[in-house]
Design a protein around this motif. Structure first.
Motif, PDB file in Angstrom:
ATOM      1  N   CYS A   1       4.277  -0.252   4.279  1.00  0.00           N
ATOM      2  CA  CYS A   1       4.406   1.134   4.715  1.00  0.00           C
ATOM      3  C   CYS A   1       5.383   1.224   5.889  1.00  0.00           C
ATOM      4  O   CYS A   1       5.583   0.250   6.620  1.00  0.00           O
ATOM      5  CB  CYS A   1       3.046   1.693   5.151  1.00  0.00           C
TER       6      CYS A   1
ATOM      7  N   ASN B   1      -0.741   7.731  -1.850  1.00  0.00           N
ATOM      8  CA  ASN B   1      -1.106   6.352  -1.492  1.00  0.00           C
ATOM      9  C   ASN B   1      -2.482   6.381  -0.826  1.00  0.00           C
ATOM     10  O   ASN B   1      -2.618   6.272   0.393  1.00  0.00           O
ATOM     11  CB  ASN B   1      -0.079   5.741  -0.532  1.00  0.00           C
TER      12      ASN B   1
ATOM     13  N   VAL C   1      -4.292   5.948   8.445  1.00  0.00           N
ATOM     14  CA  VAL C   1      -3.285   6.110   9.497  1.00  0.00           C
ATOM     15  C   VAL C   1      -3.924   6.567  10.802  1.00  0.00           C
ATOM     16  O   VAL C   1      -5.025   7.120  10.828  1.00  0.00           O
ATOM     17  CB  VAL C   1      -2.202   7.133   9.081  1.00  0.00           C
TER      18      VAL C   1
ATOM     19  N   VAL D   1      -4.067   3.995   1.966  1.00  0.00           N
ATOM     20  CA  VAL D   1      -3.503   3.915   3.314  1.00  0.00           C
ATOM     21  C   VAL D   1      -4.324   4.741   4.295  1.00  0.00           C
ATOM     22  O   VAL D   1      -4.656   5.895   4.040  1.00  0.00           O
ATOM     23  CB  VAL D   1      -2.044   4.403   3.316  1.00  0.00           C
TER      24      VAL D   1
ATOM     25  N   ARG E   1      -9.526   8.976   6.340  1.00  0.00           N
ATOM     26  CA  ARG E   1      -8.335   8.134   6.301  1.00  0.00           C
ATOM     27  C   ARG E   1      -7.441   8.335   7.518  1.00  0.00           C
ATOM     28  O   ARG E   1      -6.403   7.699   7.641  1.00  0.00           O
ATOM     29  CB  ARG E   1      -7.525   8.433   5.035  1.00  0.00           C
TER      30      ARG E   1
ATOM     31  N   GLN F   1       0.819  -1.208   0.000  1.00  0.00           N
ATOM     32  CA  GLN F   1       0.000   0.000   0.000  1.00  0.00           C
ATOM     33  C   GLN F   1       0.857   1.264   0.000  1.00  0.00           C
ATOM     34  O   GLN F   1       0.325   2.370  -0.069  1.00  0.00           O
ATOM     35  CB  GLN F   1      -0.944  -0.003   1.205  1.00  0.00           C
ATOM     36  N   CYS F   2       2.171   1.090   0.080  1.00  0.00           N
ATOM     37  CA  CYS F   2       3.084   2.231   0.018  1.00  0.00           C
ATOM     38  C   CYS F   2       4.202   1.914  -0.974  1.00  0.00           C
ATOM     39  O   CYS F   2       5.335   1.603  -0.577  1.00  0.00           O
ATOM     40  CB  CYS F   2       3.683   2.536   1.392  1.00  0.00           C
TER      41      CYS F   2
ATOM     42  N   LEU G   1       1.934  -3.977   5.369  1.00  0.00           N
ATOM     43  CA  LEU G   1       1.277  -3.225   4.299  1.00  0.00           C
ATOM     44  C   LEU G   1       2.285  -2.620   3.338  1.00  0.00           C
ATOM     45  O   LEU G   1       1.910  -2.013   2.349  1.00  0.00           O
ATOM     46  CB  LEU G   1       0.404  -2.119   4.891  1.00  0.00           C
TER      47      LEU G   1
ATOM     48  N   PRO H   1       0.406   3.364  10.121  1.00  0.00           N
ATOM     49  CA  PRO H   1      -0.580   2.806   9.179  1.00  0.00           C
ATOM     50  C   PRO H   1      -1.530   1.864   9.903  1.00  0.00           C
ATOM     51  O   PRO H   1      -1.150   1.178  10.860  1.00  0.00           O
ATOM     52  CB  PRO H   1       0.282   2.048   8.168  1.00  0.00           C
TER      53      PRO H   1
END
Length: 311
Positions: free
Chosen positions: A181, A217, A222, A220, A261, A166-167, A179, A292
């Motif tokens: 990240c 991204n 956080v 994602v 997010r 995802q990153c 992920l 994340p």
């Protein structure tokens, strides 16, 4: 010597010769793949069979039926000869010995011992284009792009394949979680006015970089975690850390990061990263961290398990 005897002797000689040729052709078929030896040609064998049949028909017919007998015998002999000698081609070649004859083998030259399908091609169980005997990453999910080893691509080399990352484009050497990240990002240059949740101007550049990464991204999510040193009461510090985490969140929203997010959570003086007995230690404990979140909304560690801290 009368006609019958002559015909029978001629027919017998030709039968023996044809049988020998057919036998030789059958024995040679396994060693020769060309199939163009004279004794393996149905035309030549049919011609020889016609002579045999014609001779026999002529020999056993009466004087009045010589032509008819010879014609019938020639036809029958030609058919029998062609069928007999075509046995030299009955065994199909299988050059790579994979059990699929060359005429149906779509993947000739398969290495010895490799399991193949009905088309003669090595089996590829996960359908990634890399056969099982070369696939170092069996069981790749359908549609995932792989390299020559059959392993999912990992463009940034962080240990998390692209289809799960995802990153993407994480800088080399950066420790990441499941992920792909960064495991955690401590915003040490994000400072606040004294006893306040108001950001200082020098914090903006750091937060602008964070916003840029989050905007690039968009999958994602956080958690923004606020921390303080141990000066003051627990309840006051927790409230202050919550307001500071929310202040960071609001700034990132102003830079285009979607509000849904991000979540903000203050932990006060919990989980210090340095001693609160020194000024330097207390400065390190006054921090904001970015973590994340997994699909379950919990902080993920490097192994993909729920983070042990702050849960």
């Amino acid at each position: 010597m009368n006609k019958s005897t002559t015909g029978l002797l001629l027919g017998s000689a030709l039968v023996m010769g044809l049988a020998g040729c057919a036998s030789s052709g059958s024995q040679s078929s396994g060693a020769s793949s060309s199939g163009d030896s004279w004794y393996s040609s149905p035309f030549v064998c049919g011609l020889a069979g016609g002579l045999i049949g014609g001779g026999l028909g002529y020999g056993v017919s009466s004087n009045d039926d010589e032509e008819t007998g010879a014609a019938v015998g020639a036809t029958a002999g030609a058919t029998a000869g062609a069928l007999l000698c075509s046995g030299g081609d009955s065994r199909e070649m299988d050059s790579d010995n994979d059990g699929v004859p060359d005429s149906r083998d779509e993947c000739p030259g398969t290495p010895a011992g490799v399991a193949v399908d009905a088309k003669g091609c090595p089996i590829d169980t996960d359908g990634d284009g890399v056969p099982d005997y070369l696939d170092q990453c069996p069981g790749t999910p359908a549609g995932v792009e792989v390299d020559s080893r059959g392993c999912p691509l990992d463009s940034d080399g962080d240990g998390v394949p692209d289809y799960q990352d995802q990153c993407p484009d994480t800088p080399a050497g950066t420790q990441v979680n499941a992920l792909g990240c960064p495991a955690s990002l401590v915003l040490r240059d994000v400072n606040f006015e004294f006893d306040s949740a108001k950001l200082k101007s020098n914090a903006e550049q750091t937060l602008n970089d964070v916003a840029e990464k989050l905007n690039s991204n968009e999958q994602v999510r956080v958690r923004l975690e606020g921390y303080t040193d141990s000066v003051g009461s627990d309840s006051y510090n927790k409230d202050l850390s919550q307001r500071r985490a929310e202040s960071v969140r609001q700034y990132l929203i102003s830079q285009g990061v979607s509000a849904d997010r991000m979540e903000a959570l203050g932990f006060g003086e919990q989980n210090p990263v340095a001693s609160n007995d020194t000024a330097q230690g207390r400065a390190e404990n006054r921090r904001t961290e970015v973590h994340p979140l997994g699909d379950d909304g919990k902080v993920m560690d490097r192994t993909g398990q729920n983070g042990s801290s702050n849960q």
